[in-house]
Write a protein that holds these residues in place. Structure first.
Motif, PDB file in Angstrom:
ATOM      1  N   GLN A  95      42.897  -2.666   4.483  1.00  0.00           N
ATOM      2  CA  GLN A  95      42.233  -1.612   3.716  1.00  0.00           C
ATOM      3  C   GLN A  95      41.039  -1.055   4.483  1.00  0.00           C
ATOM      4  O   GLN A  95      40.855   0.171   4.577  1.00  0.00           O
ATOM      5  CB  GLN A  95      41.789  -2.150   2.362  1.00  0.00           C
ATOM      6  N   ASP A  96      40.232  -1.939   5.068  1.00  0.00           N
ATOM      7  CA  ASP A  96      39.068  -1.500   5.840  1.00  0.00           C
ATOM      8  C   ASP A  96      39.489  -0.750   7.100  1.00  0.00           C
ATOM      9  O   ASP A  96      38.879   0.260   7.472  1.00  0.00           O
ATOM     10  CB  ASP A  96      38.199  -2.701   6.211  1.00  0.00           C
TER      11      ASP A  96
ATOM     12  N   LYS B 105      40.828   2.739   6.200  1.00  0.00           N
ATOM     13  CA  LYS B 105      39.712   3.616   5.839  1.00  0.00           C
ATOM     14  C   LYS B 105      38.992   4.111   7.094  1.00  0.00           C
ATOM     15  O   LYS B 105      38.672   5.304   7.215  1.00  0.00           O
ATOM     16  CB  LYS B 105      38.733   2.884   4.925  1.00  0.00           C
ATOM     17  N   ALA B 106      38.743   3.203   8.046  1.00  0.00           N
ATOM     18  CA  ALA B 106      38.046   3.585   9.283  1.00  0.00           C
ATOM     19  C   ALA B 106      38.880   4.571  10.101  1.00  0.00           C
ATOM     20  O   ALA B 106      38.356   5.553  10.643  1.00  0.00           O
ATOM     21  CB  ALA B 106      37.727   2.341  10.106  1.00  0.00           C
TER      22      ALA B 106
ATOM     23  N   ASN C 267      41.232   6.618   8.991  1.00  0.00           N
ATOM     24  CA  ASN C 267      41.289   7.908   8.296  1.00  0.00           C
ATOM     25  C   ASN C 267      39.998   8.700   8.483  1.00  0.00           C
ATOM     26  O   ASN C 267      40.029   9.922   8.679  1.00  0.00           O
ATOM     27  CB  ASN C 267      41.548   7.693   6.807  1.00  0.00           C
ATOM     28  N   ASN C 268      38.871   8.004   8.456  1.00  0.00           N
ATOM     29  CA  ASN C 268      37.593   8.688   8.644  1.00  0.00           C
ATOM     30  C   ASN C 268      37.459   9.249  10.053  1.00  0.00           C
ATOM     31  O   ASN C 268      36.883  10.323  10.258  1.00  0.00           O
ATOM     32  CB  ASN C 268      36.434   7.725   8.360  1.00  0.00           C
TER      33      ASN C 268
ATOM     34  N   ASP D 130      45.718   2.818  -4.192  1.00  0.00           N
ATOM     35  CA  ASP D 130      46.026   3.616  -3.010  1.00  0.00           C
ATOM     36  C   ASP D 130      47.426   4.217  -3.145  1.00  0.00           C
ATOM     37  O   ASP D 130      48.253   3.756  -3.943  1.00  0.00           O
ATOM     38  CB  ASP D 130      45.954   2.764  -1.741  1.00  0.00           C
TER      39      ASP D 130
END
Length: 205
Positions: free
Chosen positions: A68-69, A72-73, A75-76, A100
């Motif tokens: 998950q982390d 997220k990283a 995608n950012n 999600d």
């Protein structure tokens, strides 16, 4: 801590061992299929996709939180370069409602689920890379189905070994080498794990 991670390639004929360490050692670059070209047009339609096959929250699992982390990283940082899809690893006793967007599920207790997922991946032209978060406990009930699933995939596989045991017996060594042969890239969490794969499992450097 992603900015502190250093990638170290150990190339061999069928797979690459990529070890990550959180020790700051200066800047390093990795020339690999996972290094996306940055888009400047702001267009996110028809992006190539990376399929993460992993446990994911609300399942209580360290790998689920890790993925998950990481997602997220990525995608950012690279949201305009590629799109991440998620395939949730489940079992007969582990099924969840997800917050999600989950477009795929793999029931690791069901041999037919492996066959169906392989077909869906192979027929989806948008999926360019399959990233598998691996722990032997995920697939212990269907080890043969898991191996045949890897062999059936026509997309490049990135295998993330979260556990690498030293001093393996012959049976474990064979299993790990089979998985390595099916993957185009192997990622491990530490340099020590990379050395164990090379020295104890005879995965060529």
């Amino acid at each position: 801590k992603a900015s502190e991670e250093v990638g170290i390639w150990m190339e061999h004929s069928r797979a690459n061992v990529l070890a990550f360490t959180s020790e700051p050692m200066g800047k390093a670059t990795i020339d690999s299929p996972l290094t996306p070209k940055i888009s400047t047009g702001g267009i996110t339609d028809n992006l190539p996709e990376i399929l993460f096959i992993t446990t994911i929250p609300p399942r209580e699992c360290g790998i689920a939180t890790y993925s998950q982390d990481l997602i997220k990283a990525l995608n950012n940082k690279f949201g305009e370069s590629f799109r991440i899809q998620i395939c949730a690893l489940e079992s007969e006793n582990e099924r969840h409602a997800y917050t999600d967007d989950i477009n795929y599920r793999l029931n690791t207790d069901d041999p037919g689920s492996f066959v169906e997922l392989a077909k869906r991946i192979n027929t989806n032209d948008s999926i360019k890379i399959v990233m598998m978060q691996h722990e032997f406990g995920f697939f212990e009930k269907q080890e043969n189905s898991f191996y045949h699933f890897l062999c059936a995939l026509t997309k490049p596989i990135v295998m993330v070994f979260h556990t690498v045991l030293s001093d393996p017996d012959e049976a474990l060594k064979i299993k790990v080498k089979q998985i390595a042969d099916a993957a185009q890239c192997i990622i491990v969490i530490t340099n020590t794990s990379a050395k164990i794969l090379i020295q104890d499992y005879a995965i060529p450097e």
